[in-house]
Write a protein that holds these residues in place. Structure first.
Motif, short mmCIF file in Angstrom:
data_model
loop_
_atom_site.label_atom_id
_atom_site.label_comp_id
_atom_site.label_asym_id
_atom_site.label_seq_id
_atom_site.Cartn_x
_atom_site.Cartn_y
_atom_site.Cartn_z
N PHE A 80 -22.33 28.46 0.20
CA PHE A 80 -23.62 28.24 -0.45
C PHE A 80 -24.15 29.50 -1.13
O PHE A 80 -24.98 29.43 -2.03
N ILE A 86 -11.40 32.97 5.09
CA ILE A 86 -12.42 32.16 4.41
C ILE A 86 -13.56 33.05 3.93
O ILE A 86 -14.00 32.97 2.78
N VAL A 137 -26.71 27.14 -8.54
CA VAL A 137 -26.54 28.40 -9.26
C VAL A 137 -25.17 28.49 -9.91
O VAL A 137 -24.98 29.25 -10.84
N LEU A 138 -24.23 27.70 -9.40
CA LEU A 138 -22.88 27.79 -9.96
C LEU A 138 -22.77 26.87 -11.17
O LEU A 138 -23.24 25.73 -11.13
N ASP A 191 -19.88 25.93 -12.20
CA ASP A 191 -18.67 25.15 -11.98
C ASP A 191 -18.99 23.78 -11.39
O ASP A 191 -19.96 23.61 -10.68
N ILE A 213 -18.29 20.81 -8.76
CA ILE A 213 -17.89 20.89 -7.36
C ILE A 213 -17.44 19.53 -6.83
O ILE A 213 -18.12 18.53 -7.01
N ARG A 222 -14.57 23.72 -8.65
CA ARG A 222 -14.32 24.24 -7.31
C ARG A 222 -14.23 23.09 -6.32
O ARG A 222 -14.93 22.09 -6.46
N VAL A 257 -14.42 21.92 -2.27
CA VAL A 257 -14.98 22.35 -0.99
C VAL A 257 -14.53 21.40 0.10
O VAL A 257 -14.64 20.18 -0.04
N HIS A 273 -12.66 26.09 -1.26
CA HIS A 273 -13.45 26.77 -0.24
C HIS A 273 -13.56 25.95 1.04
O HIS A 273 -13.57 24.73 1.00
N PHE A 274 -13.66 26.68 2.14
CA PHE A 274 -13.88 26.04 3.43
C PHE A 274 -15.24 26.50 3.95
O PHE A 274 -15.56 27.68 3.88
N LEU A 286 -20.73 21.97 9.30
CA LEU A 286 -22.07 22.02 8.72
C LEU A 286 -23.07 21.30 9.61
O LEU A 286 -22.76 20.26 10.17
N GLU A 339 -27.68 21.43 6.03
CA GLU A 339 -26.56 21.98 5.25
C GLU A 339 -25.70 20.87 4.66
O GLU A 339 -25.14 21.01 3.58
N LYS A 388 -27.41 19.71 1.62
CA LYS A 388 -27.32 20.77 0.63
C LYS A 388 -25.95 20.74 -0.04
O LYS A 388 -25.82 20.84 -1.26
N MET A 389 -24.94 20.55 0.81
CA MET A 389 -23.57 20.50 0.30
C MET A 389 -23.42 19.31 -0.64
O MET A 389 -22.88 19.42 -1.74
N MET A 409 -24.99 19.76 -3.99
CA MET A 409 -24.28 20.67 -4.89
C MET A 409 -23.06 20.00 -5.53
O MET A 409 -22.46 20.55 -6.45
#
Lengths: 412, 431
Positions: free
Chosen positions: A22, A377, B250-251, B253, B255, B286, B288, B313-314, B318, B322, B325-326, B329
């Motif tokens: 995040f 990670i 903010v990204l 890219d 997701i 990206r 996740v 990404h890992f 969560l 979170e 939030k994930m 995104m």
């Protein structure tokens, strides 16, 4: 006279904080300040300050007859400035006596010597300049990150003006040869190779406070007699270890500081031996060439690179990090450049090691992570954010340049 | 009509879809004027929403005698052999160290506390099997003391309780299969769990499955008469992501998200392979993998070997906000489950306007039209779908708009109507 060299290695990485996915793109500060300050202060109070006090006493007592060498990483120097200015001052006082030698390293204890010649040269030059700046010292002997060395690195170093390098007297490299001589590179006879005597060094570093050891307890006199007992033809003995052998790996109560305090007088009383800087040792004629095709290091049983690049996680992280070199060449921004240095520190890769028999005792910086995967990670998240910044910065400079060129063309 | 319902978890103390589904269903049933639900869980924590149903904690029910002889009392359970010497979720190594005979001796008698009630931990601890039998003992007490017309038991943990209640009261038993051990284990079932499941299914008067996928498993793997197995699909609580958890993006890219336990059942390896294929064609994306599980380290190594970890990404496990939030995104939500009885989470994603890609091997694929469905093993199709949704804004928009409409039409009230029909059928059979 047999030359004895004492060489102490000091390094602290900038540990990374917990960086979540995040945080990508929004948080650009990567370091665990608390942990870094805590560890630096601990090292300073447990090891460096009491150790330096003894060394300065010894120098005062034995004058020019006592010599000691230090290899201090660039990140450790940064942390001295940030968290332990008293340590920096203490080294400056030692340096002023003229009895202390400083070895040159890459300035962030990185693995760059395995990949890119130009970047390596930059890092070496910067560390050289910093030693000059802090201690007014011009290093002439090189000791790479974790003593990593190969013929190629030797060639690069020679071009950078070094004529001697300190590395591990690895068993698989020497066979029946002794580490207690000066050798030269097989690709460049002018490049001298100095070898650490790991057996004797480990007696101090690993075995000293080990009650199970057959020679326990080790006294300065006993150790000096071993030095004396080595083959009379052998010219030098290089004892190199992490400085935290004093006070941390062997606690103060084990008597390790007293050992250090009495070692010089024990050595002198045996006769036939003197303390020497590595530079002085490197003045001797080499007895033969050594060929090192595959890089060696002073870590683990294998004395190779597998502690940092042994598994696919480490290789991936390493490869992704150094794929940024072409971009970094275009970047002047001091903050990005600083992060670039700190992200290269070899410990980040060591924390990802899944090696089964990594000798924990030699692990001078314990991993702050729960598992190698966790380490990977976290590092990759940070590296991803860093990559975004690097590419954005490069784009911005390119646009500026294009604009300038365009304006010039239009106005003319 | 009064319903005695046995569940294992109830919001907010949930670990997966089971609790969410029980809550939704009881809410739906409470909307029907002729249905009253008495819901029993092993442990009431006190912060559950009890506005529309009566919740009984098994830990608050006094058991008749102070010391209950377990073997004797559980006569009705003898045929399913609640093997107290077999420990449910334990690996072979720990099992060897486990003093079986001693444990048997200690557990032959179940002791009550001074109030005459049994202590329950709630959740899925190490003595799960003992909790299940304790729960069944309490069920008999509850069955004696309450009036009801039908018994409804959710998932294998509560089947023994349902069976005991049926034996004592003579009322019909409806069991609700939210998952079978074939889904959880990928075929290598735990024999103890299988036995409990099978006896429960055989004893039941009617069986509700959450999808036809699960219905087929019940019929084929457990040998149950298709006549008494009925599919009632789950639904989703209205809602979606609230604005206050909306993270600032903010990204730049795109997701793509995998959200869930990283276990064999959820098919994480197919997500990694699909990601690799997409990354060969696109650079501004990206991936996740959010969650944790026993396959996580394997996935990390695989991603590293493919050389995609700068874009893959890992997050680890969560918690609470979170998760939202994930989701917020994300541009696409992928659920490549190998065997998913239903799968409420893609519905929650669609509710918040996110396009989803689901596997044909999930129950939810049977009810959704506006979602991309692929076979879990077909990583090329999965990659193609991801690429399409990311590259063609029209497709993205189409799925998010129509997907939301579709999901909003899935209401627990409808499921409740169907469940009520099953109740009537069960009562009819039993009479």
């Amino acid at each position: 006279m047999k030359k004895i060299a004492l060489c102490f290695n000091i390094h602290q990485p900038f540990r990374l904080k917990r960086y979540r996915f995040f945080d990508l793109g929004s948080d650009h500060y990567y370091y665990d300040d608390y942990s870094n300050e805590y560890n630096m202060r601990r090292l300073a109070d447990q090891t460096i300050l009491p150790g330096n006090k003894i060394l300065s006493d010894l120098i005062a007592a034995h004058k020019d007859r006592f010599r000691v060498s230090f290899s201090i990483s660039g990140t450790a120097l940064d942390q001295f400035e940030l968290y332990a200015p008293d340590v920096l001052e203490s080294f400056q006082q030692l340096a002023a006596t003229g009895c202390v030698e400083f070895l040159c390293d890459t300035d962030s204890c990185s693995l760059v010597s395995l990949t890119d010649r130009d970047e390596f040269a930059d890092q070496v030059k910067r560390q050289k300049a910093r030693l000059k700046n802090y201690f007014n010292y011009d290093p002439e002997v090189f000791c790479n990150t974790q003593m990593i060395y190969s013929d190629q690195i030797g060639d690069w170093l020679y071009d950078l003006g070094f004529q001697a390098v300190l590395t591990e007297g690895a068993r698989h490299l020497l066979g029946w040869k002794s580490p207690n001589f000066v050798y030269c590179s097989s690709t460049n006879p002018r490049m001298k190779i100095l070898l650490r005597n790991y057996l004797l060094s480990d007696d101090i570093g690993l075995n000293f406070s080990e009650p199970q050891w057959s020679e326990y307890p080790l006294t300065a006199d006993k150790f000096a007699s071993w030095l004396r007992a080595s083959d009379p033809k052998e010219e030098d003995i290089i004892l190199a270890m992490d400085y935290n052998v004093f006070g941390e790996k062997n606690s103060a109560s084990s008597g390790i500081f007293e050992f250090l305090r009495y070692l010089p007088s024990a050595v002198f009383s045996m006769g036939g031996m003197e303390f020497s800087s590595l530079k002085n040792i490197s003045g001797q004629l080499p007895v033969g060439p050594l060929s090192v095709n595959d890089p060696i290091s002073w870590v683990d049983e294998e004395r190779d690179l597998t502690a940092w690049l042994g598994n696919e996680l480490q290789q991936e992280a390493f490869q992704k990090l150094y794929s940024l070199i072409p971009y970094m060449k275009k970047i002047k921004d001091p903050v990005i450049r600083l992060d670039w240095r700190y992200l290269q520190t070899s410990n980040h890769f060591r924390f990802m090691s899944t090696k089964y028999f990594s000798t924990e005792k030699l692990f001078s910086i314990p991993s702050p992570y729960e598992s190698p995967y966790d380490a990977f990670i976290n590092y990759m998240n940070i590296l991803s954010d860093f990559t975004i910044r690097v590419k954005a910065a490069v784009n911005a400079t390119m646009q500026k340049k294009t604009k300038k060129t365009y304006e010039k063309t239009v106005h003319s | 009509m009064k319903v005695l319902m046995f569940g294992w978890e109830f919001p907010p103390h949930i670990s997966g879809g089971l609790g969410t589904a029980c809550y939704g269903l009881t809410r739906g049933l409470s909307g029907l004027s002729d249905v009253d639900v008495l819901f029993v869980v092993p442990k009431v924590f006190g912060d559950e929403d009890q506005s529309q149903i009566r919740l009984i904690g098994a830990d608050h029910v006094p058991v008749l005698s102070k010391e209950v002889h377990m073997e004797g009392f559980l006569k009705s359970l003898e045929k399913i052999e609640v093997g107290v010497n077999i420990y449910p979720y334990i690996d072979p190594e720990t099992f060897k160290k486990f003093p079986v005979s001693q444990w048997l001796e200690n557990n032959r008698y179940i002791t009550t506390n001074t109030l005459g009630t049994l202590d329950f931990k709630g959740g899925y601890g190490a003595d799960l099997l003992q909790e299940i039998s304790k729960y069944a003992i309490v069920a008999s007490t509850i069955a004696y003391e309450n009036e009801f017309d039908v018994i409804h038991a959710h998932d294998w943990l509560t089947y023994p309780a349902g069976m005991v209640a049926r034996e004592i009261s003579g009322k019909p038993l409806v069991i609700h299969v939210h998952a079978t051990d074939f889904d959880r284990s990928g075929g290598e079932v735990n024999p103890v769990v299988f036995d409990i499941e099978k006896s429960g299914m055989e004893a039941a008067d009617q069986i509700i499955t959450v999808s036809n996928l699960t219905r087929n498993i019940v019929i084929e793997k457990y040998g149950i008469d298709p006549e008494k197995v009925i599919t009632v699909y789950n639904a989703v609580e209205p809602g979606g992501i609230k604005d206050d958890v909306a993270a600032e993006r903010v990204l730049s890219d795109k997701i793509v998200t995998f959200l869930g336990r990283i276990t064999m059942q959820k098919g994480p390896e197919y997500f990694v392979e699909a990601a690799n294929l997409v990354l060969k064609k696109m650079s501004d994306v990206r991936f996740v993998m959010a969650g944790s599980g026993d396959m996580m380290s394997k996935m990390i190594r695989r991603a590293a070997r493919l050389g995609i970890t700068d874009r893959f990404h890992f997050t680890g496990f969560l918690r609470g906000e979170e998760v939202y939030k994930m989701l917020y995104m994300s541009d696409v939500y992928v659920m490549p489950s190998v065997s998913e009885p239903f799968g409420i989470s893609p519905l929650e994603a669609m509710q918040s306007n996110f396009p989803v890609i689901i596997s044909n091997q999930s129950g939810v694929a049977e009810v959704l039209r506006h979602a991309i469905k692929v076979d879990f093993w077909d990583t090329h199709a999965m990659a193609d779908a991801i690429y399409g949704i990311l590259s063609y804004p029209a497709l993205h928009k189409f799925f998010s708009v129509h997907g939301k409409d579709e999901v909003d039409a899935l209401k627990w009230e409808n499921s409740a109507y169907q469940v009520r029909e099953v109740y009537y059928k069960a009562i009819g059979i039993r009479k």
